[in-house]
Design an enzyme around this catalytic site. Sequence first.
Site, PDB file in Angstrom:
ATOM      1  N   THR A 232       0.828  -1.209   0.000  1.00 22.12           N
ATOM      2  CA  THR A 232       0.000   0.000   0.000  1.00 22.12           C
ATOM      3  C   THR A 232       0.863   1.260   0.000  1.00 22.12           C
ATOM      4  O   THR A 232       0.717   2.131  -0.862  1.00 22.12           O
ATOM      5  CB  THR A 232      -0.915  -0.014   1.250  1.00 22.12           C
ATOM      6  N   VAL A 233       1.792   1.365   0.952  1.00 25.40           N
ATOM      7  CA  VAL A 233       2.574   2.605   1.064  1.00 25.40           C
ATOM      8  C   VAL A 233       3.603   2.691  -0.071  1.00 25.40           C
ATOM      9  O   VAL A 233       3.767   3.746  -0.693  1.00 25.40           O
ATOM     10  CB  VAL A 233       3.248   2.732   2.453  1.00 25.40           C
TER      11      VAL A 233
ATOM     12  N   GLU B 189       9.557  10.594   8.767  1.00 26.98           N
ATOM     13  CA  GLU B 189       8.367  11.444   8.954  1.00 26.98           C
ATOM     14  C   GLU B 189       7.072  10.629   8.940  1.00 26.98           C
ATOM     15  O   GLU B 189       6.134  10.913   9.691  1.00 26.98           O
ATOM     16  CB  GLU B 189       8.333  12.513   7.846  1.00 26.98           C
TER      17      GLU B 189
ATOM     18  N   GLY C 155       1.117   9.359  10.070  1.00 21.00           N
ATOM     19  CA  GLY C 155       0.929   9.223   8.618  1.00 21.00           C
ATOM     20  C   GLY C 155       1.396  10.456   7.868  1.00 21.00           C
ATOM     21  O   GLY C 155       2.583  10.807   7.894  1.00 21.00           O
TER      22      GLY C 155
ATOM     23  N   ILE D 227       0.752  13.582   8.502  1.00 22.27           N
ATOM     24  CA  ILE D 227       0.867  14.832   9.280  1.00 22.27           C
ATOM     25  C   ILE D 227       2.338  15.155   9.517  1.00 22.27           C
ATOM     26  O   ILE D 227       3.077  14.313  10.028  1.00 22.27           O
ATOM     27  CB  ILE D 227       0.207  14.697  10.678  1.00 22.27           C
TER      28      ILE D 227
ATOM     29  N   GLU E  96      -7.769  -3.792  10.605  1.00 20.43           N
ATOM     30  CA  GLU E  96      -7.059  -4.999  10.163  1.00 20.43           C
ATOM     31  C   GLU E  96      -7.823  -6.250  10.607  1.00 20.43           C
ATOM     32  O   GLU E  96      -8.528  -6.219  11.620  1.00 20.43           O
ATOM     33  CB  GLU E  96      -5.678  -5.059  10.835  1.00 20.43           C
TER      34      GLU E  96
ATOM     35  N   ASP F 208       0.350   0.065  18.644  1.00 25.04           N
ATOM     36  CA  ASP F 208       0.738   0.960  17.547  1.00 25.04           C
ATOM     37  C   ASP F 208       0.915   2.396  18.073  1.00 25.04           C
ATOM     38  O   ASP F 208       1.933   3.052  17.796  1.00 25.04           O
ATOM     39  CB  ASP F 208      -0.351   0.905  16.460  1.00 25.04           C
TER      40      ASP F 208
ATOM     41  N   LYS G 208       4.396   4.906  18.470  1.00 28.60           N
ATOM     42  CA  LYS G 208       4.440   6.286  17.972  1.00 28.60           C
ATOM     43  C   LYS G 208       4.767   7.268  19.089  1.00 28.60           C
ATOM     44  O   LYS G 208       5.576   8.192  18.895  1.00 28.60           O
ATOM     45  CB  LYS G 208       3.113   6.628  17.290  1.00 28.60           C
TER      46      LYS G 208
ATOM     47  N   GLY H  67      -3.267   5.620   5.696  1.00 21.68           N
ATOM     48  CA  GLY H  67      -3.753   5.598   4.311  1.00 21.68           C
ATOM     49  C   GLY H  67      -2.611   5.730   3.337  1.00 21.68           C
ATOM     50  O   GLY H  67      -1.573   6.313   3.630  1.00 21.68           O
TER      51      GLY H  67
HETATM   52  N1  HSE Z   1      -2.874   0.996  11.951  1.00 20.89           N
HETATM   53  C1  HSE Z   1      -2.452   2.352  11.965  1.00 20.89           C
HETATM   54  C2  HSE Z   1      -3.621   3.258  12.376  1.00 20.89           C
HETATM   55  C3  HSE Z   1      -1.929   2.737  10.611  1.00 20.89           C
HETATM   56  O1  HSE Z   1      -4.759   2.760  12.460  1.00 20.89           O
HETATM   57  O2  HSE Z   1      -3.431   4.421  12.664  1.00 20.89           O
HETATM   58  C4  HSE Z   1      -1.064   3.951  10.580  1.00 20.89           C
HETATM   59  O3  HSE Z   1       0.089   3.835  11.359  1.00 20.89           O
END
Ligand code: HSE
Length: 400
Positions: free
Chosen positions: A11-12, A124, A129, A131, A185, A196, A200, A297
Amino acid sequence: MIQVAVLGYGTVGSGVVEVIEKNKEEINKKSGEELNIKYILDLRDFPGDPYEDKVVHDVNRILDDPQVQIVCETMGGLRPAYDFTKRALLAGKSVCTSNKELVAAHGPELIRIAHENKCNYLFEASVGGGIPIIRPLNYSLTAEKIDAITGILNGTTNYILSKMEKEGADFADVLAKAQEKGYAEKNPEADVEGHDACRKIAILSCLMSGKNVRAENIYTEGITGITATDFIYARAMGKTIKLLGKSVNGEDGFYAMVAPFLISREHPLYMVNGVFNAVCVHGNMLGDSMYYGRGAGKLPTASAVVSDVVDCARHIGKVIMCFWDDQEVALADMERMRRRFFVRVDAKREREAIAAFGSVSVVEADVSGEFAFVTNEMSEKEFNEKAEAAGIISRIRIEE
Ligand code: HSE
């Protein structure tokens, strides 16, 4: 011309190729040189894809090609991304990544290797994502002592909580629908259990402190225990529930945590709904600043990776400063953190609850068989002792 390789055409990775192609005029102008995608590494073939002839299956084709100066690592996961990144950096190729797991686990080592080899490791896209948040922390807020960062850092959980609030639905139902639509997911554990968001806030904590904060040392609580009834109470209090990642560098130490919090309508993060992310940064001179946008995304994340590619292109042979060394930050004992708590107990235990917590603010809502209240400010340790004596149903921390 600067030759670029993309590791991982998912995807990315495919988003990176799309962004570089669609915005090539702007990107080439801003890079000061034309960028060309020379290779795409993937295990699969992509017959019919316009870039099918760029696809290679052997990473050595990329690592051994001296023409490749910038590598985008969009594979995700620790292995083999760690080995490929290290080898690329040792060969003097800059690496731009969206891989928060790798950045959180090996950031300082990879940055050091990059700088020793006169290239860069930029990330970054690993937080928020699309931002811009890493670059503001590294470049724009350099006059500040950052004392706190509070963020909605996970789109999946923010989408689920927003839906629960809007529809009065329970967690499991909203999650199932989100999975059906592909918003969550199939294995949602990393998102809903807060892992997750934890990675971050770990990365942001490192940039805030300039030292290393390990994700595994950060207290992390997800949203699986949040119910439709919690939202009935939240509404009665004029609040909502958000999964927050928080880091505070205060006089009594450095705290970091991920947990659901009740936040009021006046809070800057109150209006951040659906898959959007936002990060509030408090600096000692500036006060609050906030960064908002699409936290996940294909194209938003790819755009952030490509912004790093442009930065690398502008700094070929030069090091872009990033203050994150491998000295560990000793996190303060989270039991000492002070705050108010929202508490639900069985109606039959009202007297025990009042005996344990003393004066409380009762929350009236249309829920039968329960006694609900907000405590005075107290430490997590005090709260846990009182909660045990009162036999609580649940508690949610309050963000002031
Ligand atoms: N699974 C992550 C989210 C994707 O829902 O924010 C982006 O890091």
